[in-house]
Design an enzyme around this catalytic site. Structure first.
Site, PDB file in Angstrom:
ATOM      1  N   SER A  82       7.623  -3.411   3.981  1.00  0.00           N
ATOM      2  CA  SER A  82       8.845  -4.214   3.817  1.00  0.00           C
ATOM      3  C   SER A  82       9.998  -3.585   4.591  1.00  0.00           C
ATOM      4  O   SER A  82      10.768  -4.286   5.260  1.00  0.00           O
ATOM      5  CB  SER A  82       9.202  -4.379   2.337  1.00  0.00           C
ATOM      6  OG  SER A  82       9.475  -3.139   1.745  1.00  0.00           O
ATOM      7  N   ALA A  83      10.113  -2.261   4.532  1.00  0.00           N
ATOM      8  CA  ALA A  83      11.208  -1.592   5.257  1.00  0.00           C
ATOM      9  C   ALA A  83      11.073  -1.805   6.758  1.00  0.00           C
ATOM     10  O   ALA A  83      12.063  -2.058   7.461  1.00  0.00           O
ATOM     11  CB  ALA A  83      11.209  -0.092   4.943  1.00  0.00           C
ATOM     12  N   ASP A  96      11.866   5.104   3.540  1.00  0.00           N
ATOM     13  CA  ASP A  96      11.038   4.205   4.347  1.00  0.00           C
ATOM     14  C   ASP A  96      11.830   3.689   5.551  1.00  0.00           C
ATOM     15  O   ASP A  96      11.331   3.659   6.680  1.00  0.00           O
ATOM     16  CB  ASP A  96      10.588   2.986   3.525  1.00  0.00           C
ATOM     17  CG  ASP A  96       9.556   3.345   2.480  1.00  0.00           C
ATOM     18  OD1 ASP A  96       9.389   4.539   2.212  1.00  0.00           O
ATOM     19  OD2 ASP A  96       8.928   2.424   1.940  1.00  0.00           O
ATOM     20  N   ALA A 143       0.823  -1.211   0.000  1.00  0.00           N
ATOM     21  CA  ALA A 143       0.000   0.000   0.000  1.00  0.00           C
ATOM     22  C   ALA A 143       0.858   1.262   0.000  1.00  0.00           C
ATOM     23  O   ALA A 143       0.343   2.367   0.072  1.00  0.00           O
ATOM     24  CB  ALA A 143      -0.923   0.001   1.218  1.00  0.00           C
ATOM     25  N   GLY A 144       2.169   1.106  -0.030  1.00  0.00           N
ATOM     26  CA  GLY A 144       3.047   2.282   0.016  1.00  0.00           C
ATOM     27  C   GLY A 144       3.251   2.770   1.444  1.00  0.00           C
ATOM     28  O   GLY A 144       3.610   3.925   1.667  1.00  0.00           O
TER      29      GLY A 144
HETATM   30  C1  MEV Z   1       6.088   5.943  -3.789  1.00  0.00           C
HETATM   31  O1  MEV Z   1       5.657   5.543  -2.478  1.00  0.00           O
HETATM   32  C2  MEV Z   1       6.748   7.289  -3.746  1.00  0.00           C
HETATM   33  C3  MEV Z   1       7.251   7.778  -5.092  1.00  0.00           C
HETATM   34  O2  MEV Z   1       7.714   9.101  -4.887  1.00  0.00           O
HETATM   35  C4  MEV Z   1       8.331   6.907  -5.657  1.00  0.00           C
HETATM   36  C5  MEV Z   1       9.657   7.005  -4.914  1.00  0.00           C
HETATM   37  O3  MEV Z   1       9.917   7.972  -4.181  1.00  0.00           O
HETATM   38  O4  MEV Z   1      10.508   6.085  -5.121  1.00  0.00           O
HETATM   39  C6  MEV Z   1       6.117   7.841  -6.092  1.00  0.00           C
END
Ligand code: MEV
Length: 318
Positions: free
Chosen positions: A102-103, A144, A97-98
């Protein structure tokens, strides 16, 4: 008695600057109060299981999904430390989900393994966690892992030392991550943005300048605990993300409806083209917003209330 340790590491959310950060502009992220945990005991053999991944790493077998952890084990072993441990890794951070699941898992595992060897330090956890992230994401920015280890709000720019802002979330505010349920690929979204940038560089440079100014203003809004300014800056940042081409009808519905229901600000967070929308609301209007959004089953899969984690990684001897 067996020597055992539990390490917990928080996930993260991007407040400002996603995508712009790829081309060297600043971003603001914070750790959030959802955690990955590693519970490990010293043993006479190696066997670690990930609950969410349903995968295992042992002396003579490594599931593909466990390769980041195997990397940490190798590195810790090469430092002369004990790596025969048994235990589990589990995470309440939504996967894919961003939110840095994982980190956080890698950081928690590295921290627990080091603590069992009386060798825990934040900088070593960061180094090991970052090496593991490279296996998952290729060339991760490291943001992250930084958020997970340090906690709190962090100002981040590629190739610069991340700066802890020491800021607190303004009082009487609520933060929601609204999951549109639309699957997204960070790689595809980043490529789309870079292609548009390539076609319209003269236009895009001005948008990227504006994004950088928003981040600087947001640093001030956070320092002043100005919830109204923070929310409005989030909504302006969302407009810029729309102009990059990463909005989809579901993210737009959530942003629009959150603001209509009285949110202070709302924006895509992370790569966009689906995924999560970040909503800032005051405590009084948040029940109305949650109720209103919950009835939007077309564009809302779930609503995750977030707290900010100010502590980063922690270790408990169990
Ligand atoms: C993705 O969570 C964040 C982006 O800025 C990509 C990145 O920073 O590697 C879209």
């Amino acid at each position: 008695m067996k020597r055992c340790v539990e390490a917990s590491a928080p996930g993260k959310i991007i407040w400002f600057g996603e995508h712009f950060v790829v081309l060297g502009r600043p971003a603001i992220v914070s750790a959030v109060g959802l955690y990955a945990r590693a519970r490990l005991c010293l043993s006479d053999k190696l066997r670690v299981v990930s609950r969410e991944l349903g995968a295992v790493v042992s002396e003579n077998y490594v599931d593909e999904a466990m390769k980041p952890f195997a990397k940490i084990i190798d590195l810790v072993g090469s430092m002369g430390f004990e790596t025969r441990v048994e235990g589990v890794i589990e995470s309440e951070i939504p996967i894919g989900a961003g939110m840095g699941s994982s980190a956080a898992s890698s950081a928690a595992f590295a921290a627990a393994l080091l603590a069992l060897n009386d060798a825990f330090s934040e900088s070593l956890v960061w180094r090991l966690g970052y090496e593991a992230e490279k296996i998952v994401h290729g060339q991760p920015s490291g943001v992250d892992t930084t958020a997970s280890v340090r906690g709190g709000f962090i100002y981040y720019r590629k190739n610069e030392e991340p700066r802890s802002l020491g800021a607190r979330l303004p009082e009487n505010t609520v933060v929601l991550a609204v999951d549109t349920g639309v699957p997204r690929s960070t790689g595809v979204a980043v490529k789309r943005v870079l292609e548009r940038y390539g076609r319209w560089e003269s236009v895009m440079e001005k948008i990227y300048d504006a994004a950088e100014t928003i981040v600087e203003e947001a640093v001030r809004a956070l320092a002043g605990e100005d919830a109204g300014a923070l929310g409005e800056l989030m909504s302006i940042m969302h407009g810029l993300l729309v102009s990059l081409g990463v909005a989809v009808p579901e993210t737009e519905a959530v942003v629009h409806n959150s603001l209509r229901l009285g949110a202070l600000g709302a924006k895509i967070t992370g790569a966009g083209m689906g995924g999560l929308v970040l909503v800032l609301a005051d405590t009084r209007s948040s029940p109305r917003i949650i109720e209103g959004l919950s009835s939007e089953s077309m564009s809302v899969r779930r609503i995750i209330p977030l707290s900010i984690d100010y502590k980063g990684i922690r270790i408990k001897h169990i």
